[in-house]
Design an enzyme around this catalytic site. Structure first.
Site: not given
Ligand code: 0RA
Length: 688
Positions: A447, A520, A522, A524
């Site tokens: 990403e 990641d 997180d 997103d």
């Protein structure tokens, strides 16, 4: 060990079993009864594993016997209780396991049922065969007994209440009559043997999910689950009068939009078998098909599914032609056309199921194909005639699917003709590996460009390729094949994979043995992961079933003490390591000054800590919010080096649940999305 005992599949319910010939239960049949030593020696052979699957299997095994009583219309209510002491009780109001003395063995039939393995799942008693079978492996309650520290059985029948207790399968005494009773039924309480199982903790969610499914498959049985391990007790009750029709309704009640109001349902006996089918179409594009044989799920389908598909396609085509929905010039609907948006449950109950394939999950019996085809064809044709509005909605959906498929094919042909995929140059963003041996090669889908940069520098370029994807890729839910191909990010991915897509898909051409999604930790990151999983689930399912798809597991924290540092992957693990470090520090301190002091090291280490690090005296805690925060060397060490990394193999189940989350996040339905966001609002930052 008799061959049949090992992993033999569940045999027929009483109601549909062929009546055994009297002489089938001669001495020869009985001589195959054997004790339980082999079960304790090799538990995995009987219940699959000694992990959580095997543990839960014990419950399924006992409950299956009660369900058999329910299917034979003797039992109406089953109660499953998870007891405080770790044992499980299964109680039913069936006939009760016979307690009379067996002629040959001179012991109570009850004791035989609980202490002997039964080849083929049946064994002889006077007056016919008693079926003592059930479960995936058809191994019977004696196997549960063998693997239980203690098992208590209470039977009510013939005017009395009888009981016997066993420890690890051995009776501690004879069957005792402990009173009079006008009732009938069986209650089995077993406590799994801790020395056999890796864990003896039952998962209530799993118990509920499995037993609910079994309830759908056994129309009219009442089931109660009680979890007494925590106060207040939780109680769950299931009763589905509609059988598999209720099941279809349930399947379609979660973020699926039925295309038409009525659920098609048929239940019919043919020869010695019972066929039960329900279906309803939704606005979905995928197909949800749940085939069962004798209440065992057959993920690989088989004869019943083949018969069902043939009948479905033929009946819909006949109807569409006769009512003018398909004109003379129109081609017939294909199997694929009538599959889109279909939710169906097919449940067959047959006397002697044969299973095929490596995992024995595909139904073989050829006669079943014809049974299902006939019953489905007749009943579904009648349904369409009697429900013209449902019929119109279903045909409309199928015709649309047919057109969309034709359009996609045309689009794909043009794209292919232009050479967009095959033989097309690899995307510029792809940092390919030097090896051409797909067997050794890995593709990291990363990403963002910054993480992509770290990964490119950190990788072993011999066998690791990096493809950075930018931002939100696209909404594959609503997009069809033709639109997808137009998306540059997806095009890059497909070209990199080498397999092509849709009807042109070819697994042989896969350029990387492992495809690793690296995002990641997180919100997103998890969103993009969901998107990618959905994409693979819908368009490259073979990559998942053939174990090519993985999720990288980058660490969440780095904990340092002096020169010592550890990467950890959860908050739990973080706290454990901190404790461990604190203990080490305390121990070092009490040992005195000759030990290397942490203090001097600490300064050095703290200097290394990046922004956002929490400090506990002498211990550094660094939280990684994104892959980009790790330098290439760290990324290699923690996440990409095959020797030290952890990766999660993506299973169809993972991908399917991503797909469902995706439906909630991206689908047309607002209410579930709102609910999802509300419940996840604390930790989410969704811009959808
Ligand atoms: C053998 C024969 C019969 C019933 C059962 C076993 C039986 C087993 C279990 C296990 C749990 N619940 C059960 N209920 C019944 C038939 C007995 C008859 O013909 O009366």
């Amino acid at each position: 060990m008799p061959k049949d005992t090992k992993m033999s599949q569940k045999s027929a319910p009483n109601s549909t079993a062929k009546k055994p010939k009297k002489d089938a239960y001669g001495a020869e049949q009985i001589s195959v009864l054997e004790g339980l030593e082999p079960v304790r020696k090799r538990p995995g052979m009987y219940i699959g594993s000694t992990g959580p699957d095997g543990l839960h299997h014990l419950i399924w095994e006992v409950v299956d016997n009660s369900f058999d009583e329910a299917m034979a219309k003797f039992a109406t209510h089953i109660v499953v209780t998870l007891n405080e002491n770790g044992s499980v009780s299964v109680e039913d109001d069936g006939r009760g396991i016979p307690v009379d003395t067996h002629k040959q063995y001179k012991v109570s039939a009850l004791e035989l049922v609980l202490t002997k393995l039964h080849a083929g799942g049946k064994f002889g008693m006077e007056g016919g065969g008693y079926k003592v079978s059930g479960g995936l492996h058809g191994v019977g309650v004696s196997v549960v007994n063998a693997l239980s520290e203690q098992l208590d059985v209470v039977v009510e029948r013939d005017g009395g209440m009888f009981t016997q207790t066993y420890k690890r399968g051995e009776p501690t005494g004879k069957v005792k009559k402990i009173g009079a009773s006008k009732k009938h039924g069986t209650k089995i309480t077993f406590k799994p043997d801790v020395t056999v199982f890796e864990t003896v903790e039952f998962d209530i969610k799993r118990v509920i999910e499995h037993l609910r499914q079994q309830c759908y498959l056994t129309k009219g049985v009442k089931l109660t689950i009680v979890d007494t391990r925590k106060t207040p007790y939780s109680t769950y009750g299931f009763y589905f009068e509609g059988g598999v029709a209720s099941y279809v309704r349930h399947l379609n009640s979660h973020s699926k939009h039925p295309k038409h109001p009525s659920v098609f349902y048929v239940e019919k006996k043919i020869e010695d078998s019972t066929i039960e089918i329900a279906l309803q179409y939704t606005e979905d594009y995928g197909e949800n098909l749940y085939p069962f044989t004798n209440n065992i799920h057959n993920p690989d389908g088989g004869a019943h599914v083949a018969g069902f598909r043939t009948a479905l396609t033929r009946t819909l085509n006949n109807y569409a032609r006769s009512k003018g929905f398909l004109k003379d010039k129109d081609t017939n609907l294909t199997g694929d056309d009538v599959r889109e948006g279909l939710t169906a449950v097919i449940s067959v109950k047959i006397p002697e199921p044969q299973f095929e394939g490596q995992t024995k999950t595909k139904l073989g019996n050829p006669e079943v194909r014809g049974y299902v085809e006939t019953i489905m064809g007749d009943a579904f044709a009648t349904f369409l005639e009697e429900h013209p509005r449902d019929a119109e909605a279903i045909i409309g959906k199928c015709v649309l699917a047919q057109r969309a498929r034709a359009a996609a094919r045309a689009a794909r042909d043009t794209v292919l003709r232009k050479g967009a995929l095959e033989g097309f140059a690899l995307p510029g963003k792809l940092a390919d590996c030097s090896s051409r041996e797909a067997e050794n090669c890995e593709l990291y889908i990363v990403e963002g460009d910054s993480a992509g940069g770290s990964a490119k520098q950190g990788r072993d370029r011999n066998f690791q390729a990096i493809l950075p994807l930018r931002g939100k890729i696209l909404n594959v839910e609503r997009a069809r094949l033709d639109k997808m191909l137009a998306n540059t990010e997806i095009k890059s991915l497909i070209i990199a994979l080498g397999t092509n897509i849709g009807e042109g898909f070819d697994l042989e051409k896969l350029r990387y043995n492992r495809i690793i999604i690296m995002t990641d930790a997180d919100v997103d990151g998890s969103h993009i992961r969901t998107l990618l999983l959905t994409l693979f689930y819908r368009y490259f399912p073979d990559l998942i079933t053939n174990h090519h798809l993985f999720i990288a597991q980058p660490p969440l924290f780095k904990i340092s003490k002096g020169k010592d540092h550890r990467y950890v992957f959860s908050e739990e693990e973080r706290d454990k390591v901190i404790q461990e470090f604190q203990k080490m520090k305390a121990a070092a301190k009490s040992k005195g000054a000759e030990e290397e002091t942490d203090e001097g090291e600490k300064v050095e280490e703290e200097a290394e800590l990046e922004e956002g690090a929490i400090r506990i005296p002498g211990i550094g805690i660094q939280r990684y919010k994104g892959l980009g925060e790790m330098n290439p060397e760290q990324l290699w060490q923690t996440t990409m080096n095959p020797v030290s990394r952890m990766m999660k193999l993506v299973t169809v189940k993972d991908a399917k649940s991503a797909d469902e989350t995706f439906d909630i996040l991206m689908g047309a339905d607002v209410a579930p999305r709102k609910k999802f966001i509300q419940t996840h609002a604390k930790n989410a930052n969704l811009d959808i």
